[in-house]
Every structure is written in structure tokens, then in C-alpha cells.
Design a protein around this motif. Sequence first.
Motif, PDB file in Angstrom:
ATOM      1  N   ARG A  18      -6.309   4.705  -1.041  1.00 48.95           N
ATOM      2  CA  ARG A  18      -5.133   4.156  -1.722  1.00 48.95           C
ATOM      3  C   ARG A  18      -3.953   4.373  -1.063  1.00 48.95           C
ATOM      4  N   LEU A  19      -3.780   5.050  -0.036  1.00 52.19           N
ATOM      5  CA  LEU A  19      -2.634   5.515   0.834  1.00 52.19           C
ATOM      6  C   LEU A  19      -2.648   5.519   2.166  1.00 52.19           C
ATOM      7  N   GLY A  34      -2.062   9.577  -4.464  1.00 54.62           N
ATOM      8  CA  GLY A  34      -3.104   8.592  -4.289  1.00 54.62           C
ATOM      9  C   GLY A  34      -3.859   8.459  -5.530  1.00 54.62           C
ATOM     10  N   ARG A  42       0.578  -1.465   0.036  1.00 56.06           N
ATOM     11  CA  ARG A  42       0.027  -0.118   0.005  1.00 56.06           C
ATOM     12  C   ARG A  42       0.966   1.261  -0.155  1.00 56.06           C
ATOM     13  N   ARG A  43       0.500   2.221  -0.756  1.00 56.05           N
ATOM     14  CA  ARG A  43       1.337   3.467  -0.786  1.00 56.05           C
ATOM     15  C   ARG A  43       1.351   4.423   0.538  1.00 56.05           C
ATOM     16  N   ASP A  92       7.173   2.941  -2.840  1.00 53.25           N
ATOM     17  CA  ASP A  92       5.473   2.933  -2.654  1.00 53.25           C
ATOM     18  C   ASP A  92       5.220   4.390  -2.045  1.00 53.25           C
ATOM     19  N   GLY A  93       5.780   5.388  -2.107  1.00 53.24           N
ATOM     20  CA  GLY A  93       5.595   6.783  -1.598  1.00 53.24           C
ATOM     21  C   GLY A  93       6.636   7.509  -1.380  1.00 53.24           C
TER      22      GLY A  93
END
Length: 257
Positions: free
Chosen positions: A42-43, A254, A8-9, A232-233
Motif C-alpha cells: 500500500r505504500l 500502510g 499511492r502512499r 499521501d504520507g
Amino acid sequence: MPPLTRPRRIVGVSLKMYFDLPSTLSYVRGMLQLDGLAWNARLDLFVIPDFVALVSAAEILQPSSILLGAQDTHWEDKGAFTGEVSPVVLQQAGAKLVELGHAERRALFGETDESVAKKAGAAARNGLVPLVCIGERTHNTTSPSAAVGAAISECTPQVTSVLAAVPDDSEVILAYEPVWAIGAKEPADADHVVNVTKELRRLAGGRKGVTRILYGGSAGPGTFAKIAEGVDGLFLGRFAHDMQNLKKVIEEVGGAK
């Protein structure tokens, strides 16, 4: 790596020691306005204030999904360590993750791969997610491949020491922050970031626990789309101290494919 297998972000910001207490709590309250919007599905979002603000920040964030982090911890749960902060106390204060091994702490306070790994183990032992900053100190400008190779060579022991110190099934966040890119006008070259972070992911590939990889170092709008293949972010600094800047980055991360 197939998209469905990616973690997951996540996007977060450290306030370092820039804000006083009223300003810190005002910022944290402002972050509540960023929680619960469509792209939050989404994050994950996190904020890392100073130690003094943790308890009040935890109370503010209690009704939200925003994760609270601390800027450091000691590797022992208790003892004669004047001026240090116990991971037990951080967990009791409401922290969910703890930032470790930032380049400033390595440079100014002599932290080493060994001490950072011990702190990561203590964090995991107490139910905190270690967010470990890693990165090469200098930029090899001989060629792009030489820069990537040098970065991987320097970052590998930083990563392996941490992974050896935490349980295999625990969550870990690795923040790739090339020291030479921190505070620079532009983030590191996208190809460089992707190639280095792909190797970091390979190093952690055999773990049972989730390992998420962030990029930090002059990150801002447009950064994530260029390096999403490897990370991932984003881990943001002073740029995100302006809430509108933070909101724009979160919307980008996102909303990205």
C-alpha cells in the motif's frame, strides 16, 4: 477527493548529516528488513542519505523496492560548479528522487523559489522525482483561518514555480513542512495541515503527472491518521533515525484506511 483517485502512499526519512558512513550504511541495511512486508503493498518507502553514501546505499537496496534519494542537486547537468553534484551523476549513482528546497537550505544557503524550481526541472529532466519541501516560515496565531490563509499565501509561489519548471506529465512530491513545526515538540495542528494541503493539491490538480503530498515537521506515531484527508504520507527526520520508530510509522500509514 474520492479515495480511489488518491496517489499511492509514501513514507521516507532523511538522514541529513547526522550519521557517519558506517552508521549510514548500517541504517540502510536495517531498512531492508522493512521491505516486502504486507503493508508494503500500500505504500512506497524511501531513504535519503548523504552524497558519499549513495553508491553503496544503491548497491544495498538494489534487491528491494525501497527508493533511494539524494539531498540536493545542481540545476545544470555539468560544468564549472566546484562542490556541486550533477543530477546526471545522481541518476547514475542509483538515486530515484532528490530532495530540494528544505528550510535549512533556504535559510543557511540562500536558496530561493527560483533556484529550487530550476533544480526541480533538472531533476525531472534526468529521470529523478523532485521531492520539494515547502512551508511557511512563521505561524500566524491570530486565528486558525488566518494561519491557514497566511500559509497558503506563502506556499503558493513555492509550488507554482516548481510546477512551471517541470514537465506536466512528470511525477512530483511536495513535502509540506511548516518551518515553525520542524524540530518542535508536536506537529502542526491537524486541521491546519489538512486545510493547507488540500489547497496545495488543488494547485496541482490539473497536472497529468502524479503529484503526491507529504507532511513533515515533528511527525511521528499517530500523525498520519489525523491528517490523512490531506496528505499521501509522511517525511520523517530524526525521530525515524531509530528503526523501530520508523517501522511503527510505516505500519500506521500502510494500515490506515
